[in-house]
Design a protein around this motif. Sequence first.
Motif, PDB file in Angstrom:
ATOM      1  N   LEU A  16      -8.030  -0.712  -5.182  1.00 46.21           N
ATOM      2  CA  LEU A  16      -7.590  -1.905  -4.453  1.00 46.21           C
ATOM      3  C   LEU A  16      -8.400  -3.097  -4.941  1.00 46.21           C
ATOM      4  N   THR A  26      -5.413   7.750   2.800  1.00 45.67           N
ATOM      5  CA  THR A  26      -5.395   7.196   1.450  1.00 45.67           C
ATOM      6  C   THR A  26      -6.399   7.827   0.494  1.00 45.67           C
ATOM      7  N   THR A  31      -8.777  -7.578  -5.124  1.00 39.21           N
ATOM      8  CA  THR A  31      -8.389  -8.927  -4.733  1.00 39.21           C
ATOM      9  C   THR A  31      -8.574  -9.827  -5.944  1.00 39.21           C
ATOM     10  N   LEU A  40       0.820  -1.209   0.000  1.00 38.16           N
ATOM     11  CA  LEU A  40       0.000   0.000   0.000  1.00 38.16           C
ATOM     12  C   LEU A  40       0.856   1.262   0.000  1.00 38.16           C
ATOM     13  N   THR A  47      -2.856   1.103  -8.684  1.00 41.52           N
ATOM     14  CA  THR A  47      -3.685  -0.080  -8.403  1.00 41.52           C
ATOM     15  C   THR A  47      -2.860  -1.106  -7.639  1.00 41.52           C
ATOM     16  N   VAL A  48      -3.457  -1.647  -6.577  1.00 44.13           N
ATOM     17  CA  VAL A  48      -2.834  -2.733  -5.816  1.00 44.13           C
ATOM     18  C   VAL A  48      -3.744  -3.948  -5.889  1.00 44.13           C
ATOM     19  N   CYS A  49      -3.169  -5.110  -6.199  1.00 45.69           N
ATOM     20  CA  CYS A  49      -3.923  -6.362  -6.229  1.00 45.69           C
ATOM     21  C   CYS A  49      -3.344  -7.309  -5.180  1.00 45.69           C
TER      22      CYS A  49
END
Length: 342
Positions: free
Chosen positions: A284, A277, A286, A252, A260-262
């Motif tokens: 974000l 944030t 999953t 993060l 983009t975070v996966c």
Amino acid sequence: MQGLVFTGDRSVELREFNDPIPGPGEVIVKIRASGMCGSDLHVYRGSAVTSSPQLLIQGHEPCGEIVELGPGVSARAAAVGDRVMIHHYWGCGTCVQCRSGWPQLCTTEEPRVPTLNEHGAHAQFMKIPLIQTMPLPDTLSFETGAAIGCGTGTAWGALTRMGDLTGKTLTIFGQGPVGLSATMFAASLGARVIAVDINDTRLEQARAFGADTVVNSSAGDAVDAVRAATSGQGSQLVMETSGVTPVAAQALEAVATWGTVCFIGIGANVEFNTRDTLRRQLTLLTSWTLSTVDQIRCADYVDAHQLPVDELFTHRWALNEASEAYQWFDKQDAGKGVFVFD
């Protein structure tokens, strides 16, 4: 036939089982390769068990050849000798999720999962619904097909969720088999990859698979290293594969504004405060494994681009070497293993 079971407390046994008999719409697959997955270790390290349903045949990364067709399986749909991968979840087959290729998200009944409520692939044969088999391209090995069925396919599924990678910087936290697969795919798809791990051997493999920059996070602050490699901006895309809470926090921190975070590693607590944030405009995600359709697309991509998925496997074992194999795998220091069958 013989099948491998986990009896708990890091013990395994080969036990005798009846050869499977296919029911309507099912086939019997002769297993040619059955991969070892990090999620195996949750059961392997667990408490001792003595009876069913815990003592199921283990292994959920199978690949092999069809050797028998069940009633109702059309000769136009399958034939003895077909080389197939296996999508290791199946559901009702009729709900929206199943029809869209996501039986692991079945809304009608509890999905059937080898090793959890069905026998798995650490055995000579496996019974499976025909619809959960996918063609394995002739140029790909059975080991590659096994990897695509879980770990390598999981990386592909996550990258698919993240969208176009071309020309973007992607930082991948964790360079185990899933992370290395993601590095291989992302580099091939035109991303600049920053690979992060604590193990130099894995980082060397990441470099061989196309990583532009490697970061040993045990030697310094990984977030600082990512920012230094991105002119202070952070990484446009970040993938977290380790499932470790502090690493998820680093993921993060390392992502750029509008990034983009996966998260695909299992077990991490992902925490953030909107005050910190909100103005970063983050996306974000999953991602859990992949669909049946994407499993086929993944194999076709590996085939078309001749990606060296086989090089993920550092150890190949016979089933009667299972005790030694899992003692090695339990260390989780490097490499991936697979059981191979004649």
